[in-house]
Design a protein around this motif. Structure first.
Motif, PDB file in Angstrom:
ATOM      1  N   LYS A  25      49.698 -23.779  13.809  1.00 26.15           N
ATOM      2  CA  LYS A  25      50.946 -23.337  13.184  1.00 26.15           C
ATOM      3  C   LYS A  25      52.002 -22.853  14.161  1.00 26.15           C
ATOM      4  CE  LYS A  25      49.403 -24.049   9.005  1.00 26.15           C
ATOM      5  NZ  LYS A  25      49.984 -25.104   8.144  1.00 26.15           N
ATOM      6  N   ILE A  26      51.606 -22.284  15.293  1.00 22.27           N
ATOM      7  CA  ILE A  26      52.585 -21.671  16.184  1.00 22.27           C
ATOM      8  C   ILE A  26      52.973 -22.609  17.333  1.00 22.27           C
ATOM      9  CG2 ILE A  26      53.000 -19.739  17.758  1.00 22.27           C
ATOM     10  CD1 ILE A  26      51.215 -18.031  16.012  1.00 22.27           C
ATOM     11  N   ASP A  34      60.540 -28.281  15.202  1.00 22.53           N
ATOM     12  CA  ASP A  34      60.233 -28.238  13.772  1.00 22.53           C
ATOM     13  C   ASP A  34      60.271 -29.639  13.177  1.00 22.53           C
ATOM     14  OD1 ASP A  34      59.959 -25.459  13.678  1.00 22.53           O
ATOM     15  OD2 ASP A  34      62.129 -25.185  13.497  1.00 22.53           O
ATOM     16  N   PRO A  35      59.436 -29.916  12.168  1.00 19.23           N
ATOM     17  CA  PRO A  35      59.488 -31.224  11.501  1.00 19.23           C
ATOM     18  C   PRO A  35      60.788 -31.372  10.729  1.00 19.23           C
ATOM     19  CG  PRO A  35      58.043 -29.735  10.311  1.00 19.23           C
ATOM     20  CD  PRO A  35      58.420 -29.026  11.577  1.00 19.23           C
ATOM     21  N   PRO A  36      61.126 -32.602  10.326  1.00 19.25           N
ATOM     22  CA  PRO A  36      62.392 -32.808   9.598  1.00 19.25           C
ATOM     23  C   PRO A  36      62.413 -32.046   8.279  1.00 19.25           C
ATOM     24  CG  PRO A  36      60.996 -34.762   9.502  1.00 19.25           C
ATOM     25  CD  PRO A  36      60.375 -33.836  10.497  1.00 19.25           C
ATOM     26  N   GLY A 212      54.181 -36.237  17.960  1.00 19.43           N
ATOM     27  CA  GLY A 212      53.289 -35.106  17.737  1.00 19.43           C
ATOM     28  C   GLY A 212      53.669 -34.237  16.555  1.00 19.43           C
ATOM     29  N   GLN A 213      54.896 -34.364  16.056  1.00 19.31           N
ATOM     30  CA  GLN A 213      55.280 -33.576  14.875  1.00 19.31           C
ATOM     31  C   GLN A 213      54.465 -34.039  13.665  1.00 19.31           C
ATOM     32  OE1 GLN A 213      59.518 -34.417  14.853  1.00 19.31           O
ATOM     33  NE2 GLN A 213      59.999 -32.331  15.491  1.00 19.31           N
ATOM     34  N   SER A 339      52.564 -25.493   3.680  1.00 19.30           N
ATOM     35  CA  SER A 339      53.878 -25.591   4.299  1.00 19.30           C
ATOM     36  C   SER A 339      53.779 -26.439   5.548  1.00 19.30           C
ATOM     37  CB  SER A 339      54.385 -24.193   4.655  1.00 19.30           C
ATOM     38  OG  SER A 339      55.654 -24.277   5.244  1.00 19.30           O
ATOM     39  N   PRO A 340      54.857 -27.254   5.868  1.00 20.35           N
ATOM     40  CA  PRO A 340      54.791 -28.106   7.048  1.00 20.35           C
ATOM     41  C   PRO A 340      54.504 -27.271   8.311  1.00 20.35           C
ATOM     42  CG  PRO A 340      56.705 -28.627   5.717  1.00 20.35           C
ATOM     43  CD  PRO A 340      56.101 -27.417   5.133  1.00 20.35           C
TER      44      PRO A 340
END
Length: 340
Positions: A25-26, A34-36, A212-213, A339-340
């Motif tokens: 997560k971190i 951050d992802p889209p 990698g996202q 959550s993403p």
């Protein structure tokens, strides 16, 4: 008084959980960004959100087209719109083999053993000023293809309409699926900033991608069982993958969607969808598994518009009125999406 072994076990458990939290997560947002999100996708003042045309192919043959666009409504809501038309989609691609064979036998005198259907779909997703999805509406009509083939078809006269409405109530999306005399209500808990997808609506933009996202996408479909209209897919930007698009090589990133490994009941991790996104964030090609077929959406070149027929967006599909204002929680367990 705790024993030494008990204290060591607590420390090890804390290290394991903290390590998982940092790794999953971190660190990812720090390393790959951050992802889209709808915040990065929506830019209605930009020409990047002009209407986009798509050619839809099955095994290299053009089956139809799609039009996607984004509009800002008077109340500050951003609305994502997509209209998809499929002509003469082979029924064998949508059903188990034995059903396809049965239909071919029944229909062989009229269509020489080839049974096709036509699909006309219209979908909207409303995004509030805080870039959170608040509603969606999907209307899909399924029937015989147009023209002589449709009049000869065993399916002549068939007009099946499937309507799905979704509305965020608290932290859950309430979904009502309606078709003929069938009406089914379910709900699923999703994060307020989740990217919601329609199985028949191509994604137009995914800006800011890095290898990698990863993120989770709830995807609804009129072809899924009414008690489970949403499938949770896990998206990963796997690698750089240049692609041939309209006779030129385009540098692109490959995004692969698979069933969420934490929710799937099987070990099947084959790709459910793939997208090729250029470095400007425009999706130029995507493949979607629809039942047993794999549809390919190819973005049309603005400088060389498609020569094929495109959907008529001036004639909206009329969905029957379905009230979600007074909806109450169904007697089903609410599913959840991380959550993403």
């Amino acid at each position: 008084m705790f024993t030494r072994g008990y204290s060591v076990a607590i420390v090890l458990f804390w290290l394991a959980t903290t390590g998982w939290l940092v790794k999953e997560k971190i660190l990812p947002p720090l390393l790959v960004g951050d992802p889209p999100s709808y915040r990065t996708i929506l830019d209605v003042n930009s020409t990047a959100n002009a209407p986009v045309g798509w050619d839809i192919l099955l095994n290299g043959k053009r089956l139809g087209g799609a039009i996607s666009r984004t509009a800002r409504l008077d109340d500050g809501i951003n609305q994502l719109y997509c209209r998809v038309t499929l002509r003469e989609l082979p029924l064998a691609e949508l059903t188990p083999a034995w059903i396809g064979a049965f239909m071919k036998v029944l229909d062989s005198k009229n269509t020489n053993g080839v049974a096709d259907i036509g699909v006309d779909s219209e979908a909207t997703i409303d995004i509030d000023p805080l870039n959170r999805p608040i509603n969606f509406l999907s209307t899909t009509r399924i029937g015989p293809p147009e023209g002589d083939a449709g009049r000869r078809s065993l399916l002549a006269g068939m007009d099946l309409t499937v309507v799905m409405r979704g509305k965020m109530v608290g932290d859950a999306m309430h979904i009502l699926m309606h078709s003929g005399e069938i009406e089914y209500h379910t709900q699923i808990a999703i994060p307020p900033d989740a990217l919601i997808g329609d199985i028949l609506s191509p994604q137009t933009r995914l800006p800011g991608l890095r290898v990698g996202q990863h993120w989770t996408v709830p995807v609804y479909s009129p072809f899924r069982p009414p008690n489970s209209p949403i499938e949770l897919l896990h998206a990963v930007v796997e690698r750089k993958d240049p692609i041939l698009w309209h006779d030129r090589i385009v540098p692109a990133l490959l995004v692969v969607y698979r069933s969420d490994p934490g929710l799937s009941l099987t070990s099947d991790q084959s790709a459910r969808a793939q997208m090729w996104v250029d470095y400007q964030g425009d999706v130029i090609k995507q493949e979607v598994v629809l039942l047993s077929s794999r549809l390919t959406f190819v973005r049309t070149d603005p400088d060389e518009p498609s020569t094929g027929e495109m959907p008529d967006t001036t004639r909206p599909l009329r969905a029957p009125p379905v009230d979600l204002e007074n909806v109450t929680a169904p007697n089903h367990q609410t599913e959840s999406v991380d959550s993403p």
